[in-house]
Each structure stands twice: as structure tokens, then as C-alpha cells.
Design an enzyme around this catalytic site. Structure first.
Site, PDB file in Angstrom:
ATOM      1  N   CYS A   6      -0.684 -17.597 -36.249  1.00  0.00           N
ATOM      2  CA  CYS A   6      -0.895 -16.854 -37.692  1.00  0.00           C
ATOM      3  C   CYS A   6      -1.156 -15.246 -37.356  1.00  0.00           C
ATOM      4  CB  CYS A   6      -2.150 -17.602 -38.226  1.00  0.00           C
ATOM      5  SG  CYS A   6      -2.212 -19.175 -38.461  1.00  0.00           S
ATOM      6  N   ARG A  17       4.806 -13.668 -37.574  1.00  0.00           N
ATOM      7  CA  ARG A  17       3.769 -14.802 -37.039  1.00  0.00           C
ATOM      8  C   ARG A  17       3.778 -16.086 -37.770  1.00  0.00           C
ATOM      9  NH1 ARG A  17      -0.079 -14.951 -33.534  1.00  0.00           N
ATOM     10  NH2 ARG A  17       0.244 -13.616 -31.529  1.00  0.00           N
ATOM     11  N   ASN A  71      -6.847 -18.206 -36.052  1.00  0.00           N
ATOM     12  CA  ASN A  71      -5.556 -18.509 -35.677  1.00  0.00           C
ATOM     13  C   ASN A  71      -5.661 -19.533 -34.422  1.00  0.00           C
ATOM     14  OD1 ASN A  71      -2.859 -18.402 -34.350  1.00  0.00           O
ATOM     15  ND2 ASN A  71      -3.389 -16.415 -33.299  1.00  0.00           N
ATOM     16  N   GLY A  72      -5.132 -20.473 -34.639  1.00  0.00           N
ATOM     17  CA  GLY A  72      -5.263 -21.522 -33.255  1.00  0.00           C
ATOM     18  C   GLY A  72      -5.450 -22.802 -33.833  1.00  0.00           C
ATOM     19  N   LYS A 127      20.898 -19.982 -31.555  1.00  0.00           N
ATOM     20  CA  LYS A 127      20.733 -19.035 -32.488  1.00  0.00           C
ATOM     21  C   LYS A 127      21.408 -19.157 -33.707  1.00  0.00           C
ATOM     22  CE  LYS A 127      18.598 -16.780 -30.832  1.00  0.00           C
ATOM     23  NZ  LYS A 127      17.771 -16.489 -29.758  1.00  0.00           N
ATOM     24  N   GLU A 151      19.043 -21.784 -35.825  1.00  0.00           N
ATOM     25  CA  GLU A 151      17.591 -21.526 -36.367  1.00  0.00           C
ATOM     26  C   GLU A 151      17.740 -20.272 -37.375  1.00  0.00           C
ATOM     27  OE1 GLU A 151      14.983 -19.638 -33.390  1.00  0.00           O
ATOM     28  OE2 GLU A 151      16.768 -18.542 -32.444  1.00  0.00           O
ATOM     29  N   HIS A 198      32.639 -36.474 -22.155  1.00  0.00           N
ATOM     30  CA  HIS A 198      31.529 -37.812 -21.941  1.00  0.00           C
ATOM     31  C   HIS A 198      30.795 -37.920 -23.456  1.00  0.00           C
ATOM     32  CE1 HIS A 198      32.542 -37.590 -17.840  1.00  0.00           C
ATOM     33  NE2 HIS A 198      32.485 -36.200 -17.869  1.00  0.00           N
ATOM     34  N   LYS A 254       7.348 -16.609 -34.813  1.00  0.00           N
ATOM     35  CA  LYS A 254       7.635 -15.847 -33.527  1.00  0.00           C
ATOM     36  C   LYS A 254       6.979 -16.435 -32.466  1.00  0.00           C
ATOM     37  CE  LYS A 254       9.632 -12.653 -31.490  1.00  0.00           C
ATOM     38  NZ  LYS A 254      11.042 -12.977 -31.034  1.00  0.00           N
TER      39      LYS A 254
HETATM   40  C1  F6R Z   1      14.492 -18.669 -30.366  1.00  0.00           C
HETATM   41  C2  F6R Z   1      13.316 -18.202 -29.959  1.00  0.00           C
HETATM   42  C3  F6R Z   1      12.066 -19.334 -29.321  1.00  0.00           C
HETATM   43  C4  F6R Z   1      11.333 -18.516 -28.113  1.00  0.00           C
HETATM   44  C5  F6R Z   1      10.445 -19.486 -27.711  1.00  0.00           C
HETATM   45  C6  F6R Z   1       9.569 -19.189 -26.593  1.00  0.00           C
HETATM   46  O1  F6R Z   1      15.269 -17.567 -30.796  1.00  0.00           O
HETATM   47  O2  F6R Z   1      12.841 -16.988 -30.074  1.00  0.00           O
HETATM   48  O3  F6R Z   1      12.912 -20.112 -28.945  1.00  0.00           O
HETATM   49  O4  F6R Z   1      12.131 -18.329 -27.321  1.00  0.00           O
HETATM   50  O5  F6R Z   1       9.618 -19.980 -28.558  1.00  0.00           O
HETATM   51  O6  F6R Z   1       8.747 -17.916 -27.021  1.00  0.00           O
HETATM   52  P1  F6R Z   1       8.236 -16.747 -25.800  1.00  0.00           P
HETATM   53  O7  F6R Z   1       9.579 -16.326 -25.135  1.00  0.00           O
HETATM   54  O8  F6R Z   1       7.548 -15.623 -26.451  1.00  0.00           O
HETATM   55  O9  F6R Z   1       7.438 -17.773 -25.104  1.00  0.00           O
END
Ligand code: F6R
Length: 613
Positions: free
Chosen positions: A2, A27, A104-105, A490, A493, A509, A608
Site C-alpha cells: 500500500c 502501490r 502497509n504490510g 508483459k 499482465e 512437446h 508495483k
Molecule cells: C512484471 C513485474 C513483476 C516484478 C516482480 C518483482 O512486469 O513488474 O513481475 O518484476 O514483482 O519485483 P521486484 O523487481 O521489485 O522485486
């Protein structure tokens, strides 16, 4: 996960909170809320406003009925416990409305704490784990003779889990905050103080920041701040100057953060590589203190896109440095009892440096004596404080949820790491090292070329042609097998089209059964030792009426004849080609999502920074 913002000073808190939350919406965006103190010290009250949905819902209501006051806290939520509705939105207040918290958490022992609090008469309104914090602090507040700091400290002593918590009380002109695992940054202005889960929320107001450490508490008042540990001992924390400007964290004229970040890649790559490659001597200088001769195997650990960067790293390190490498998804690594010893180098890769699975996997590796190295973007993040050494990728703030520039910078960092290891271990002669260093140095220019307007326009057309497909398949071989996985991730998502990535040779396979005239198959077939074999895989797709979108090196007209559509990319050395090819994957996904009208910066269900397990 968050987003958190807090403010105390002379400005109207509402403005600071709404603008800060806007920068943090990536976030989490299930709901948003603010709490603003009315009336200052003693006998005051706190007004809370919260709304389900994106921040715009709350901002609209606050614009129509503003809250005045110069102390406040705000939150954007990414739901873990309880539905994303108005009641579960933060802030959470005690029944009398005096104590207000944002969190947050995850509080792991919240059910036990809640049962205890309920048995002592506390009435809960939400289904969240976070609300227990408000009630627990209230109990301690009453026991400590109305000492808010002490109340928070004692309450946290009973809490198990991860938290960035910010608390205020109607009768005290102060904010008390603490963090364990979840990040928290203090912003220091002229006669005003800020708190946030991430730096971008602060940049419009100050560049003087204090990165709070795990287990830190901080009290903010009109006369300044003080940091302590959870035992109450005073701590000294340095104020750091952040060199990102506010503009760097804004969209800079692009429709979306993701597109802006795709276009930032030449600069991001320059920053990743700069000062580290020495073509003349064939050496790489990474400022790493670890002894490259001191380990016998490497474990790469990461999640999502960063994991795919790890797979490219595996290929490069084994090829060049001849050290056995294994790559793990962090959430699996912790629980599979990996074989780790002091002769293991554990490399974690992470944009945010906060991903809890990766952080915990790092701790696991350390526990068994591994040396640890991070390939990280976010300065001062939790991982960087626990690693033996960090190789920053310097990609700059990445706001778009789908990782783009961080991925290509991570892959480039893995290449540098492979070269550094290879040179140090004597597995790469100077001539070949120079050739590869030169290829790496070319990357910013090649990516700039890959982003030329006519190329982007062409990829947009291809994306639009296939945008209504139900499924997609991505194939690649060798060092570009991970590029296929990243291309599929990509696309799914941000466009929500189901996509699979496969090593091209593996198609026969199983996935070959999926191929029909409605299935677009993206085949990464740029120049490489394995190109002929990849083209055989293309033929297999064509023979089953699949639609081939071939990604080819400039000038390869011969193989173009096997494809329905071709995306040409600048010719690049095979070892650096995953970086250039990834750009085509990003643009294909981006324009597909855009054609379908999706919100690419805030794809549904994603956040994110994933700071829950
Ligand atoms: C996909 C993406 C996620 C992050 C993953 C790891 O586009 O952004 O799959 O790569 O959540 O995040 P980090 O790199 O912040 O540990």
C-alpha cells in the site's frame, strides 16, 4: 504494497496527502483515505474520509468538501485482508475517533490480537488485520498516561508481521511511525516534515530524506523529528540528498508511465553501464568487494520479470564464466531447502528491493552462510541493507506496474556481472572480452534505434491486427528463451490476453497442440547460433496454420518469407540481443493493451511492489 503519506507543517495537509498519494497509486489502488487533524493540540478531533476505488474518487469528494488542517495521514490500499470497500479502506480509527492509523504490510497474529481485544470490549468495524493496531495502541495509550509514542512502541511489541505504520492522535500535534520490513521514508523540509512509503511522494516538496531502517520508530512534531529503535533507544539517521527531480517521476508528456519508461531505456541503460566498462583493457569495474574466486556456485533468486532477467543471467554467467548457476523463483527457494554453503554466491535481483519473497529468500541464503549480492534499482531499499554487496542498476524510478526499463537494465547488469566474473576467473580472453564490452556499450544506441518512430508505428499496427486474439504464444531459444517468457508476461499482465512463453524447441512437446489459425505465435528469431533451429520451429507453426509474428534482425529478408508479420530489430550481438528484443516485446504488449483500452499503468489485481508473501 500500500502507499503511505504523512504531513506536519504549515501547508494544508489535504493538498500534500492527495498529491503524494497520486504518486504512490501504483502501490495499490483498491481504495484511498485520509485523516486530518482539526484544531491542533489538546481536545482536538480527527476527520477521516475514505473511499473504495481509485484515488480520483476520494480526491473528487475532497475537492467538493475540503478538509482543513495542517497535520494529516493518507493511504492507498492494495487489499490483503477484507474486500476493497469503504469500510476496509484506511485510515482506521478507534471507536472514539481519537487514534487513527494507516498501515502497509500484514499483521500475522492479528486474529489472536483481535480476539483478545474483543474480549476486552473493543468493537471492530472492518475485516482488516490493520484495525487491530488502532485498538491495541488505544489500550496502551490508556495504560501509559496518554503517551502516544510509548503506546505505539508497546503495541508493536505484541505484533508479529510486516508493517509500515503511521499513527496520530486528535489531542497531540505529532505523528508516530514505525517500520519492519515495509518501507518508510521521512522527508525533511523547512519547518515541515513528510512521511511516505516511497520517495516519489515527497519529491514535489523536498529532496532531503531519511530512509528509515527495519525496526526504526520516528516521532514527527513541529519542532523536528527523533528516531528510536523499538526498545526506545535514540538513533542517529543521516539525512540524504535525493538527486531524482520531481519531473523524473512524472509522466513527462507520455500518455502513460509505462510508455515513458519504455522510451527512457537508452538513458537508463547508459546509467547502468556508465563508468563500468573499460574497452581498452577488456575489464569491468563494478565496485564489488566480493572475491570472485571464493565461490563454486551461484544461486540467482528473484520474482516475475526480475526472475526472467535472472534466467538470462544464468545463460550469460555459465557461458562466459563457467560457474554452475541455478535460478529460483524466490517464493519457491525458501521452502525447498536449497543446498547453500559458504561457497555459494546468492544473487538477488529486484527493482524495488522490497519484494518480500525475495527479501526472505535472501535471508534464507544468508542463514546458510552464502555470500550475497543484489542487482537492485531502489536505493536505500530493504534488501540493500542486508546484502553483502549491491550492484545498482541506476534505471531511475519505475512507476508503471509492468517493469520495462528496470528489466533491460537488470539484463545489462547481469551481462556486466558475467563479464566481471569471467575476467576475474580467467575464462574469457581479452579479445573476446573487448568484443563483448563493445557490444554492451552499443546497447543504448541500439535501443534508441529500436525505438525509432517508424519501428514503433509498425509494431503498433501488428499489435492492433492481433489485439482481439484470445491467446498468444511466445517462442525463443538460448539466451532469448527468457525473452519469450518476458514477452508473454508483459502481454498478459497489461492486456489480460492469455499468453504462454516457451523455449522454442519445447513447443513440440505440448504447446503445439494449441496451434490453429487463431493463434498468433511470436517467434524471436534474431541472429544467433541457433537461428536455423528456431526457423525450423517457425515452419512447424506454419504447417499447422498458426500465425507467425517473427522478430528478425534488420536485413533478414530470407526468413521473413516464413512469417505472416515481421518485426525487425537492430542487429545486435547475440549476447546482448535479449535487451534489444525485449523492447519489441514491451511495445507489442503496450499497443495491444492500448488498442483494447486497458489501463496499462494500473493493471487489475497487480501492485508495483509486492510486500506480502
Ligand atoms: C512484471 C513485474 C513483476 C516484478 C516482480 C518483482 O512486469 O513488474 O513481475 O518484476 O514483482 O519485483 P521486484 O523487481 O521489485 O522485486
Amino acid at each position: 504494497m500500500c502507499g503511505i503519506v504523512g504531513y506536519i507543517g504549515a501547508r494544508q495537509a489535504q493538498d500534500v496527502l492527495v498529491s503524494g498519494l497520486g504518486k504512490l497509486e501504483y502501490r495499490g489502488y483498491d481504495s484511498a483515505g485520509v485523516a486530518i487533524q482539526q484544531g491542533g493540540s489538546g481536545g482536538g478531533s480527527i476527520e477521516v474520509r475514505k473511499k473504495a476505488g481509485k484515488l480520483a474518487n476520494l480526491a473528487g469528494e475532497l475537492a467538493a468538501h475540503p478538509l482543513s488542517g495542517t497535520l494529516g495521514i493518507g493511504h492507498t490500499r492494495w487489499a490483503t485482508h477484507g474486500l476493497p470497500n469503504d469500510t476496509n479502506a484506511h485510515p482506521h480509527a478507534t471507536e472514539d475517533g481519537k487514534i487513527v492509523i494507516i498501515h502497509n504490510g500484514i499483521i500475522e497474529n492479528y486474529l489472536t490480537l483481535k480476539a483478545g481485544l474483543q474480549s476486552r470490549g473493543h468493537v471492530f468495524r472492518s475485516e482488516t488485520d490493520s484495525e487491530v493496531l488502532a485498538h491495541l495502541i488505544e489500550e496502551k495509550y490508556n495504560q501509559t498516561g496518554s503517551n502516544l509514542y510509548e503506546a505505539v512502541r508497546l503495541a508493536l511489541g505484541e505484533v508479529r508481521g510486516a508493517y509500515g505504520i503511521v499513527v496520530t492522535h486528535a489531542d497531540h500535534r505529532e505523528i508516530v511511525a514505525a517500520r519492519t520490513v515495509s518501507p518508510l521514508v521521512l522527508g525533511v523540509g523547512e519547518g515541515e516534515l513528510f512521511l511516505a512509503s516511497d520517495v516519489p511522494a515527497l519529491l514535489a516538496y523536498t529532496r532531503q530524506v531519511v530512509f528509515l531502517h527495519d525496526g526504526d520508530m520516528v516521532v514527527l512534531g513541529d519542532d523536528g523529528f527523533r528516531v528510536t529503535d523499538l526498545a526506545g533507544n535514540s538513533l542517529q539517521r543521516h539525512i540524504e540528498q535525493i538527486d531524482w527531480d520531481a519531473e523524473a517521476a512524472e509522466k513527462g508528456g507520455y500518455d502513460t508511465y509505462m510508455l515513458k519508461e519504455i522510451y527512457e531505456q537508452p538513458v537508463a541503460l547508459t546509467n547502468t553501464l556508465i563508468g563500468r566498462l573499460h574497452d581498452d583493457s577488456g575489464e569491468v569495474n563494478l565496485d564489488i568487494n566480493l572475491d570472485p574466486g571464493s565461490f563454486k556456485r551461484i544461486s540467482i533468486i528473484a520474482c516475475g520479470t526480475a526472475y526472467y532477467a535472472g534466467l538470462v543471467g544464468e545463460y550469460l554467467i555459465e557461458q562466459l564464466a563457467r560457474i554452475p548457476v541455478e535460478v529460483d523463483v524466490a517464493s519457491e527457494y525458501r521452502y525447498r531447502e536449497p543446498l547453500v554453503s559458504e561457497a555459494t554466491l546468492a544473487i538477488v535481483i529486484s527493482q524495488s528491493g522490497e519484494t518480500i519473497d525475495t527479501l526472505e529468500a535472501l535471508r534464507e541464503a544468508k542463514k546458510f552462510g552464502a555470500k550475497t549480492l543484489g542487482v537492485i534499482n531502489a536505493k536505500g531499499s530493504s534488501m540493500t541493507r542486508e546484502l553483502d554487496d549491491t550492484l545498482y542498476i541506476h534505471a531511475g524510478p519505475e512507476i508503471g506496474v509492468a517493469s520495462t526499463k528496470a528489466y533491460t537494465s537488470m539484463v545489462s547488469a547481469m551481462l556486466m556481472l558475467a563479464l566481471w566474473l569471467a575476467r576475474a576467473r580467467g575464462t574469457l580472453d581479452e579479445t573476446r572480452a573487448r568484443e563483448l564490452l563493445h557490444a554492451a556499450r552499443e546497447l543504448p544506441r541500439l535501443v534508441e534505434e529500436a525505438l525509432a518512430p517508424e519501428r514503433v508505428e509498425h509494431i503498433k499496427k501488428v499489435a492492433e491486427k492481433y489485439a482481439h486474439s484470445r491467446d498468444y504464444l511466445f517462442l525463443g531459444r538460448g539466451v532469448n528463451a527468457p525473452t519469450a517468457l518476458e514477452g508473454a508476461l508483459k502481454l498478459k499482465e497489461i492486456s489480460y490476453i492469455h499468453a504462454e512463453g516457451y523455449a522454442a524447441g519445447e513447443m513440440k512437446h505440448g504447446p503445439i497442440a494449441l496451434i490453429d489459425a487463431d493463434l498468433p505465435v511470436v517467434v524471436i528469431a534474431t541472429e544467433s547460433r541457433l537461428l536455423e533451429k528456431t526457423i525450423s520451429n517457425v515452419q512447424e507453426v506454419r504447417a499447422r496454420a498458426g500465425k507467425v509474428i517473427a522478430v528478425l534482425s534488420d536485413g533478414d529478408t530470407e526468413n521473413a518469407q516464413h512469417a505472416d508479420d515481421v518485426i525487425y530489430v537492430p542487429r545486435a550481438h547475440e549476447m546482448v540481443s535479449p535487451v534489444v528484443n525485449a523492447v519489441a516485446m514491451q511495445l507489442l504488449a503496450y499497443f495491444t493493451a492500448a488498442a483494447l483500452g486497458k489501463d496499462v499503468d494500473k493493471p487489475r489485481n497487480l501492485a508495483k511492489s509486492v510486500t506480502v508473501e
